[in-house]
Design an enzyme around this catalytic site. Sequence first.
Site, PDB file in Angstrom:
ATOM      1  N   TYR A  53      23.178 -46.511 -50.015  1.00  0.00           N
ATOM      2  CA  TYR A  53      21.814 -46.379 -49.471  1.00  0.00           C
ATOM      3  C   TYR A  53      21.564 -47.517 -48.485  1.00  0.00           C
ATOM      4  O   TYR A  53      21.917 -48.668 -48.776  1.00  0.00           O
ATOM      5  CB  TYR A  53      20.779 -46.485 -50.598  1.00  0.00           C
ATOM      6  N   GLU A  55      18.350 -47.849 -46.248  1.00  0.00           N
ATOM      7  CA  GLU A  55      17.072 -47.723 -45.521  1.00  0.00           C
ATOM      8  C   GLU A  55      16.867 -48.908 -44.586  1.00  0.00           C
ATOM      9  O   GLU A  55      17.070 -50.060 -44.996  1.00  0.00           O
ATOM     10  CB  GLU A  55      15.885 -47.696 -46.494  1.00  0.00           C
ATOM     11  N   ASP A 225      16.354 -32.229 -24.463  1.00  0.00           N
ATOM     12  CA  ASP A 225      17.131 -31.933 -25.664  1.00  0.00           C
ATOM     13  C   ASP A 225      18.440 -31.297 -25.188  1.00  0.00           C
ATOM     14  O   ASP A 225      18.455 -30.161 -24.719  1.00  0.00           O
ATOM     15  CB  ASP A 225      16.321 -30.978 -26.551  1.00  0.00           C
ATOM     16  N   THR A 251      22.286 -32.904 -30.939  1.00  0.00           N
ATOM     17  CA  THR A 251      23.087 -32.831 -32.153  1.00  0.00           C
ATOM     18  C   THR A 251      24.510 -33.227 -31.778  1.00  0.00           C
ATOM     19  O   THR A 251      24.896 -33.182 -30.610  1.00  0.00           O
ATOM     20  CB  THR A 251      23.085 -31.416 -32.763  1.00  0.00           C
ATOM     21  N   LYS A 254      28.152 -29.876 -31.742  1.00  0.00           N
ATOM     22  CA  LYS A 254      28.403 -28.700 -30.897  1.00  0.00           C
ATOM     23  C   LYS A 254      29.523 -29.062 -29.920  1.00  0.00           C
ATOM     24  O   LYS A 254      30.643 -29.306 -30.355  1.00  0.00           O
ATOM     25  CB  LYS A 254      27.106 -28.276 -30.217  1.00  0.00           C
ATOM     26  N   ARG A 260      28.229 -32.801 -38.371  1.00  0.00           N
ATOM     27  CA  ARG A 260      26.801 -32.531 -38.189  1.00  0.00           C
ATOM     28  C   ARG A 260      25.976 -33.816 -38.213  1.00  0.00           C
ATOM     29  O   ARG A 260      26.179 -34.688 -39.046  1.00  0.00           O
ATOM     30  CB  ARG A 260      26.304 -31.584 -39.281  1.00  0.00           C
TER      31      ARG A 260
HETATM   32  N1  DSN Z   1      21.348 -23.213 -34.524  1.00  0.00           N
HETATM   33  C1  DSN Z   1      21.635 -23.863 -33.264  1.00  0.00           C
HETATM   34  C2  DSN Z   1      22.263 -22.931 -32.310  1.00  0.00           C
HETATM   35  O1  DSN Z   1      23.007 -22.066 -32.748  1.00  0.00           O
HETATM   36  O2  DSN Z   1      22.088 -23.035 -31.105  1.00  0.00           O
HETATM   37  C3  DSN Z   1      20.453 -24.529 -32.690  1.00  0.00           C
HETATM   38  O3  DSN Z   1      19.763 -25.230 -33.641  1.00  0.00           O
END
Ligand code: DSN
Length: 454
Positions: A53, A55, A225, A251, A254, A260
């Site tokens: 942990y 924080e 974003d 994120t 991708k 993730r």
């Molecule tokens: N679920 C993601 C996507 O497939 O683009 C976005 O959050």
Amino acid sequence: MDKPNLKKQDPELYNILEKEEFKQQNKLSMIASENFTSKAVREAVGSVFMNKYSEGYPGKRYYEGNYNIDELENLAISRTKELFELPEDWEVNVQPLSGSPANLAVYIGLLKPGDKIMGMYLPDGGHLSHGWSYSPKSEEAEFVPNAMFYQGGSRKVNVTSKFFEAVQYKTNPETQMFDYEEIEKIALEQKPKLIITGGTAYPREIDYKRMKAIAEKVDAYYLADVAHEAGLIAGKANKSPVGIADVVTFTTHKTLRCNRGAMILARTDLMKKINRAIFPGLQGGPHNHSIAGITVGLKEALSPEFQEYAAQIVKNAQKLAESLMEFNFQMVTGGTDKHLLLINLSNKPILGKKFARALDYAGIITNYNTMPGETRPPADPSALRIGTPWITTRGMKETEMVQIANWMNSVMEEVGKWADLDFDIFEENVKKSELISNIAKDVEKLCTEFPLDI
Ligand code: DSN
């Protein structure tokens, strides 16, 4: 697979995992937002970092024993600064658990509840966390398919539309692309406090400078974003909003090909408020094992090979689009600058939901999607979204894209004759199709030639 402890201790779960590994290895994963991480990333995610942990932020923790975690988080931050070429007066937060919490933290940090935010209309390719709400059927008069502006509906689907007043801009009905003049008009009229770009199904690059100029005109913050494009930006295949927008979120799992997680990059003055919004505002202890995996993935993304990888993702997507168009598949916006294609299936016998299921039986995993001008429900929409990040990780190139387009067309030709059947009966026919099971075998053979081995 080498997981002797798991196999012995929990054979039931081990069996599910084995099936998932087999599927990932033997089918073509073409969901635009997915990728396959390296063994080193997966080792870091499965490490003892998960047991701590922490924080707070490096040097200012609330629990003892965080000297190694401080080192880890500082390494993640310095690699991010190098990879995204952060200006001197920008900072990084690597603690968001995923994209939606990252965006929410930006809103909480910079705005007051009830302030107006303006993002891209979800069915045109935006994201839930950019303020999505909609009108139920009984209020359908509110829904005007071709208008450029959407005021939102009474059903506040996403928390961002419950706590903030969310309005949305649409893409141009002719070009299906951003219409900056219209966006500027809407911004001048609506005077949002925050303007957001980015989303899940927009295949074109965004003019970040133009969007920043619009935001400046109305004295709004501008959030880019870039969840989908982060890896393309890191690999210099797409332009970067860093240093242009006020805040950038993304994120990590991708195109960036980490595990993730998410990040926020922002000017230092804004980041102070955003840091407080992440902790203690929204989250407790960061997921240190996730941050560890991301740190490994960032090192991979800093290598020259990653730039080749990013360029190949785009080349593959463009070749796939070109090959599909030869079979009269219509690309939303006419093509792509990125890793994803949105196929408008309204000229074909089968729309997104049935086509996606048929493709899965053929060994090609995709997702059905809404598209600009959409008149159908999101659970049974007109389009199909496909992406090339994962299959490019396998080492596939243009030749394989031509082959995949051929298979997709053969599946469409085969299943078109079952267009009028109910979904379950349609699926029964797909299951029995010899042509589709032969394609699945060919896909498996291709996957064996391009094993997932990074
Ligand atoms: N679920 C993601 C996507 O497939 O683009 C976005 O959050």
